[in-house]
Design a protein around this motif. Structure first.
Motif, PDB file in Angstrom:
ATOM      1  N   LEU A   1       0.796  -1.228   0.000  1.00 26.48           N
ATOM      2  CA  LEU A   1       0.000   0.000   0.000  1.00 26.48           C
ATOM      3  C   LEU A   1       0.825   1.274   0.000  1.00 26.48           C
ATOM      4  O   LEU A   1       0.325   2.326  -0.404  1.00 26.48           O
ATOM      5  N   LEU A   2       2.068   1.188   0.455  1.00 23.51           N
ATOM      6  CA  LEU A   2       2.868   2.391   0.685  1.00 23.51           C
ATOM      7  C   LEU A   2       4.235   2.328   0.036  1.00 23.51           C
ATOM      8  O   LEU A   2       4.821   1.259  -0.114  1.00 23.51           O
ATOM      9  N   LYS A   3       4.730   3.521  -0.300  1.00 19.36           N
ATOM     10  CA  LYS A   3       6.134   3.688  -0.668  1.00 19.36           C
ATOM     11  C   LYS A   3       6.649   4.808   0.223  1.00 19.36           C
ATOM     12  O   LYS A   3       6.243   5.965   0.071  1.00 19.36           O
TER      13      LYS A   3
ATOM     14  N   TYR B   1      -2.389   0.874   6.715  1.00 19.72           N
ATOM     15  CA  TYR B   1      -1.770   2.200   6.683  1.00 19.72           C
ATOM     16  C   TYR B   1      -1.214   2.568   8.063  1.00 19.72           C
ATOM     17  O   TYR B   1      -0.802   3.697   8.274  1.00 19.72           O
ATOM     18  N   LEU B   2      -1.190   1.601   8.962  1.00 20.79           N
ATOM     19  CA  LEU B   2      -0.617   1.806  10.293  1.00 20.79           C
ATOM     20  C   LEU B   2       0.867   1.466  10.277  1.00 20.79           C
ATOM     21  O   LEU B   2       1.271   0.433   9.737  1.00 20.79           O
TER      22      LEU B   2
ATOM     23  N   ILE C   1       4.449   3.531  19.606  1.00 22.52           N
ATOM     24  CA  ILE C   1       3.253   4.291  19.267  1.00 22.52           C
ATOM     25  C   ILE C   1       2.876   3.934  17.839  1.00 22.52           C
ATOM     26  O   ILE C   1       3.717   3.472  17.061  1.00 22.52           O
ATOM     27  N   SER C   2       1.614   4.126  17.478  1.00 21.69           N
ATOM     28  CA  SER C   2       1.174   3.842  16.113  1.00 21.69           C
ATOM     29  C   SER C   2       0.984   5.144  15.337  1.00 21.69           C
ATOM     30  O   SER C   2       0.479   6.128  15.877  1.00 21.69           O
ATOM     31  N   LEU C   3       1.381   5.112  14.082  1.00 29.00           N
ATOM     32  CA  LEU C   3       1.154   6.231  13.169  1.00 29.00           C
ATOM     33  C   LEU C   3       0.236   5.749  12.059  1.00 29.00           C
ATOM     34  O   LEU C   3       0.570   4.812  11.328  1.00 29.00           O
ATOM     35  N   TYR C   4      -0.929   6.388  11.938  1.00 29.44           N
ATOM     36  CA  TYR C   4      -1.799   6.116  10.797  1.00 29.44           C
ATOM     37  C   TYR C   4      -1.561   7.214   9.776  1.00 29.44           C
ATOM     38  O   TYR C   4      -1.663   8.403  10.087  1.00 29.44           O
TER      39      TYR C   4
END
Length: 355
Positions: free
Chosen positions: A79-81, A177-178, A307-310
């Protein structure tokens, strides 16, 4: 026929009003705590509150006023780059591979970028501890999420200083996306330490692409706590040192919101935290962050905090699963009076009949 249409219009209008009124009551935030954003700063930052100071947090997070020229590297998931800087291990560029750019459909959408100096930064507060200005060395590892695996870990380490060795690990997950951001502190010295960790989002105050007089939604920081609910904070109020938001809690999150997308730091529940917002003096940059304590680390032992980053799209179902109240970042703009109650009604019907 005209009479029937008029009746239907009246029924729809009345229903919309009732739905809107109920939606407003459901999401009405309580009065925010009497906490005011910090004044513009050049080299300082908000001092941890009394509750956090009680855990012995020396110093404050520093301010960065410009993008770094440090070495970067890129990792890719389904999902991410993501581009990560060796300075601080900051996320300085983030492409959402399933979304296209507003102005060029042949390009993927970029959330964190150099244009807005939008990035996710973190560091530690304490004498000799690394901040988001510190240079890290990446530990060799994969740069792409391998087929058949569910996560990709990126580990960075700072040079030993004063008997303290620190590592930062970012964990990316398949289909998510986390991003988990964890600090590991090894105390090889002869004195106990009690550091704090800070996590902040930096961005300028410019509206994202696609905004117009007809389609204008909120862009800026937001805070949520169980007691004070959802609180949006205008950039202008931060600049004027008039912003009010819940400053301390043992729950809640901090985010930067823009049309269709959001980035949010979500600490673990029941962990004391302090929220802060500030304007970087001499620029149009703003920083919004959260400070959390790290349990005292005795000599010869290690301490950890995470900690989580969305960072992704405003998909309400997904946001509800990340943290309570995070779905409230969805902003319908001036169409809220119509769109929000309709969405609320459709969601309620779906829960009842599954359609």
């Amino acid at each position: 026929m005209d009479t029937r249409r008029l009746i239907l219009v009246l029924i729809f209008t009345f229903s919309s009003f009732m739905l809107w009124e109920n939606w407003q009551k459901y999401n009405q935030p309580k009065p925010a705590a009497d906490a005011v954003a910090s004044a513009p700063v050049a080299g300082g930052a908000p001092t941890p509150s009394a509750a956090l100071q009680a855990k012995a947090a020396p110093g404050t997070p520093p301010v960065t006023t410009a993008a770094s020229n440090a070495e970067t590297f890129t990792i890719t998931t389904d999902l991410l780059k993501a581009t990560i800087s060796a300075q601080g291990g900051d996320l300085v560029n983030l492409e959402l591979l399933n979304y296209t750019d507003h102005d060029d459909s042949k390009k993927t959408f970029v959330l964190f970028d150099a244009k807005h100096q939008y990035m996710a930064q973190s560091g530690l507060i304490g004498e000799g501890l690394p901040t988001h200005r510190t240079m890290f060395k990446r530990v060799a590892g994969a740069t792409a999420l391998a087929e058949g695996t569910d996560e990709l870990k990126v580990r960075l380490e700072s040079a030993d200083q004063n008997g303290i060795k620190v590592a930062k690990t970012l964990t990316f997950k398949r289909g998510s996306y986390l991003i988990d951001v964890a600090w590991e502190v090894a105390n090889t010295g002869d004195k106990a330490i009690a550091p704090h960790a800070y996590y902040q989002l930096q961005r300028d105050d410019a509206a994202p692409a696609g905004e117009s007089a007809m389609v204008s939604t909120f862009t800026g920081p937001a805070v949520y706590t169980d007691a004070d609910k959802y609180q949006k904070v205008d950039f202008s109020s931060i600049a004027d040192n008039k912003a009010k938001f819940a400053k301390t809690a043992d729950n809640g999150w901090l985010a930067v919101v823009q049309h269709y997308f959001v980035s949010a730091w979500v600490p673990k529940d029941k962990v004391q935290r302090e929220f802060y917002m500030r304007k970087v003096e001499g620029s149009n940059l703003y920083q919004a962050g959260v400070i959390v304590p790290v349990a005292e680390i005795a000599p010869g032992t290690k301490g950890e905090t995470s900690i989580s980053l969305y960072a992704g799209p405003q998909l309400q179902t997904n946001l509800k699963q990340v943290a309570p109240g995070l779905d409230l970042v969805v902003d319908y703009g001036w169409l809220t009076v119509v769109a929000a109650p309709i969405f609320w009604a459709l969601e309620a019907i779906h829960k009842l009949v599954g359609n």
